[in-house]
Scaffold this motif. Structure first.
Motif, PDB file in Angstrom:
ATOM      1  N   MET A   3      68.028  51.464  10.993  1.00  0.00           N
ATOM      2  CA  MET A   3      66.839  51.820  11.993  1.00  0.00           C
ATOM      3  C   MET A   3      66.849  50.592  12.971  1.00  0.00           C
ATOM      4  SD  MET A   3      63.761  53.981  10.031  1.00  0.00           S
ATOM      5  CE  MET A   3      63.774  55.118  11.423  1.00  0.00           C
ATOM      6  N   TRP A 118      61.768  62.007  16.725  1.00  0.00           N
ATOM      7  CA  TRP A 118      60.724  61.722  15.377  1.00  0.00           C
ATOM      8  C   TRP A 118      61.499  60.765  14.887  1.00  0.00           C
ATOM      9  CZ3 TRP A 118      56.382  64.076  15.639  1.00  0.00           C
ATOM     10  CH2 TRP A 118      56.259  65.198  15.963  1.00  0.00           C
ATOM     11  N   TYR A 119      62.739  60.513  15.164  1.00  0.00           N
ATOM     12  CA  TYR A 119      63.428  59.319  14.684  1.00  0.00           C
ATOM     13  C   TYR A 119      62.856  57.956  14.981  1.00  0.00           C
ATOM     14  CZ  TYR A 119      67.157  55.734  14.187  1.00  0.00           C
ATOM     15  OH  TYR A 119      67.990  54.606  14.140  1.00  0.00           O
ATOM     16  N   GLU A 120      62.463  58.137  16.456  1.00  0.00           N
ATOM     17  CA  GLU A 120      62.308  56.979  17.350  1.00  0.00           C
ATOM     18  C   GLU A 120      60.542  56.561  16.782  1.00  0.00           C
ATOM     19  OE1 GLU A 120      62.254  53.197  19.739  1.00  0.00           O
ATOM     20  OE2 GLU A 120      63.871  54.760  18.923  1.00  0.00           O
ATOM     21  N   ALA A 122      59.426  57.515  13.893  1.00  0.00           N
ATOM     22  CA  ALA A 122      59.386  56.903  12.444  1.00  0.00           C
ATOM     23  C   ALA A 122      59.791  55.406  12.380  1.00  0.00           C
ATOM     24  CB  ALA A 122      60.307  57.722  11.612  1.00  0.00           C
ATOM     25  N   ARG A 123      60.874  54.958  13.041  1.00  0.00           N
ATOM     26  CA  ARG A 123      61.313  53.735  12.975  1.00  0.00           C
ATOM     27  C   ARG A 123      60.091  52.823  13.773  1.00  0.00           C
ATOM     28  NH1 ARG A 123      64.232  49.741  16.840  1.00  0.00           N
ATOM     29  NH2 ARG A 123      63.855  51.217  18.430  1.00  0.00           N
ATOM     30  N   LYS A 127      58.229  53.052   9.257  1.00  0.00           N
ATOM     31  CA  LYS A 127      59.214  53.690   8.230  1.00  0.00           C
ATOM     32  C   LYS A 127      60.566  53.096   7.855  1.00  0.00           C
ATOM     33  CE  LYS A 127      55.649  56.514   8.065  1.00  0.00           C
ATOM     34  NZ  LYS A 127      54.938  55.870   8.955  1.00  0.00           N
ATOM     35  N   SER A 129      63.158  54.854   6.193  1.00  0.00           N
ATOM     36  CA  SER A 129      63.972  56.130   6.055  1.00  0.00           C
ATOM     37  C   SER A 129      63.802  57.135   7.256  1.00  0.00           C
ATOM     38  CB  SER A 129      64.288  56.462   4.895  1.00  0.00           C
ATOM     39  OG  SER A 129      62.917  56.861   4.369  1.00  0.00           O
ATOM     40  N   TYR A 130      64.367  57.936   7.306  1.00  0.00           N
ATOM     41  CA  TYR A 130      64.178  59.265   8.199  1.00  0.00           C
ATOM     42  C   TYR A 130      64.492  60.497   7.562  1.00  0.00           C
ATOM     43  CZ  TYR A 130      64.640  62.547  12.142  1.00  0.00           C
ATOM     44  OH  TYR A 130      64.167  63.508  12.930  1.00  0.00           O
ATOM     45  N   VAL A 134      59.055  62.175   5.930  1.00  0.00           N
ATOM     46  CA  VAL A 134      58.710  61.093   6.852  1.00  0.00           C
ATOM     47  C   VAL A 134      58.130  61.947   8.131  1.00  0.00           C
ATOM     48  CG1 VAL A 134      59.181  59.122   8.554  1.00  0.00           C
ATOM     49  CG2 VAL A 134      60.018  59.219   5.892  1.00  0.00           C
ATOM     50  N   VAL A 135      58.999  62.797   8.572  1.00  0.00           N
ATOM     51  CA  VAL A 135      58.778  63.587   9.631  1.00  0.00           C
ATOM     52  C   VAL A 135      57.515  64.500   9.789  1.00  0.00           C
ATOM     53  CG1 VAL A 135      59.436  65.171  11.385  1.00  0.00           C
ATOM     54  CG2 VAL A 135      60.972  63.410  10.604  1.00  0.00           C
ATOM     55  N   LYS A 177      64.975  67.954  17.958  1.00  0.00           N
ATOM     56  CA  LYS A 177      64.846  66.144  17.634  1.00  0.00           C
ATOM     57  C   LYS A 177      64.303  65.482  18.756  1.00  0.00           C
ATOM     58  CE  LYS A 177      69.361  66.140  14.882  1.00  0.00           C
ATOM     59  NZ  LYS A 177      70.610  65.571  15.084  1.00  0.00           N
TER      60      LYS A 177
END
Length: 213
Positions: A3, A118-120, A122-123, A127, A129-130, A134-135, A177
Motif C-alpha cells: 500500500m 476505498w483503497y486510499e 484503507a491505506r 489498514k 490489507s484491502y 476492510v471496506v 471504486k
C-alpha cells in the motif's frame, strides 16, 4: 498487498477548533451505540453547535474524518476545481451540493470537495490489507459521518438568534471504486484559513488504545 507510496511522516491535519473541542466523538460499545445528540457552546456564548444523527460517532469515525481532512488539504493545493459551488458543472458536484445542504435556505457557502477511493481510505487509516472485510466498516463509518446534521446557532448582542443547518460531510459514488466527498464549511474553513487546530494523524495512529486516541 503493498500500500505505497508512503505518506508524510507527520501528517498534520488542520481541524476546526470548535468541532475538535466538542464531545462529538466518544467511546461507545458496538452493541450500545445511542443516537447522536451532542451540543457544544464555546466560551463567549454567542455560538452553539448542535450535532444530531441516527448513530453516535465513535473513535473510528473520528480517525476517518481526520483522514478525509488530510485528503482535502492535499487536493486544496493540487486541484484547480477543489471548491464545490452551487453551479458545479459535474453531476457528482451537483449531488454533493444537494446532499450537503438538503434543507438549507438562503446563503450556502462554497466548500472543499475531492475524489478518493476505498483503497486510499484503507491505506491512510493504517489498514495493512484491502478487501471486503476492510471496506465494509469504512462504508459504515463514512455513512455515519454523512448522516450527522450540524446546527449552528448564533446569538447577537441584542439577543437575536440565527440558525444555519448543513451536514458534516456528503458523499457520492463515481463507480464501485471511486467516490467523491464534500466537507462541512467549518471543516473546509479550517483548511483554507488560519483558524485551525493542528492534529498529528501519524501520532494518533501510533496510539494503541481507543482511550489514548
Amino acid at each position: 498487498m503493498n500500500m505505497q507510496p508512503p505518506l508524510d511522516s507527520l501528517r498534520v491535519v488542520c481541524h476546526d477548533p470548535h468541532i475538535g473541542l466538542s464531545a462529538l466523538f466518544r467511546l461507545y460499545a458496538k452493541e450500545t451505540r445511542p443516537k447522536l445528540d451532542v451540543e457544544y457552546q464555546p466560551a463567549g456564548g454567542k455560538l452553539t453547535l448542535h450535532f444530531r444523527g441516527p448513530d453516535a460517532l465513535g473513535l473510528d469515525e473520528q480517525t476517518l474524518m481526520l483522514v478525509l481532512l488530510e485528503l482535502a488539504q492535499e487536493w486544496r493545493w493540487s486541484a484547480d476545481h477543489s471548491f464545490l459551488k452551487s453551479d458545479s458543472p459535474l453531476p457528482e458536484g451537483q449531488t454533493l451540493w444537494k446532499n450537503l445542504y438538503q434543507q438549507t435556505e438562503g446563503i450556502r457557502p462554497e466548500t472543499l470537495w475531492f475524489p478518493t477511493s476505498w483503497y486510499e481510505l484503507a491505506r491512510r487509516t493504517g489498514k495493512k490489507s484491502y478487501g471486503g472485510s476492510v471496506v465494509a466498516p469504512l462504508k459504515k463509518q463514512l455513512k455515519r459521518l454523512c448522516e450527522c446534521v450540524v446546527w449552528e446557532r448564533y446569538t447577537t448582542e441584542d439577543g437575536d438568534t440565527t440558525e444555519f443547518q448543513s451536514f458534516l460531510m456528503a458523499m457520492t459514488y463515481s463507480d464501485d471504486k471511486r467516490l467523491f466527498v464534500a466537507l462541512n464549511v467549518r471543516l473546509s474553513d479550517a483548511i483554507v484559513s488560519h483558524r485551525y487546530m493542528p492534529v498529528s494523524l501519524a501520532e494518533r495512529l501510533q496510539l494503541k488504545s481507543t482511550a489514548a486516541k
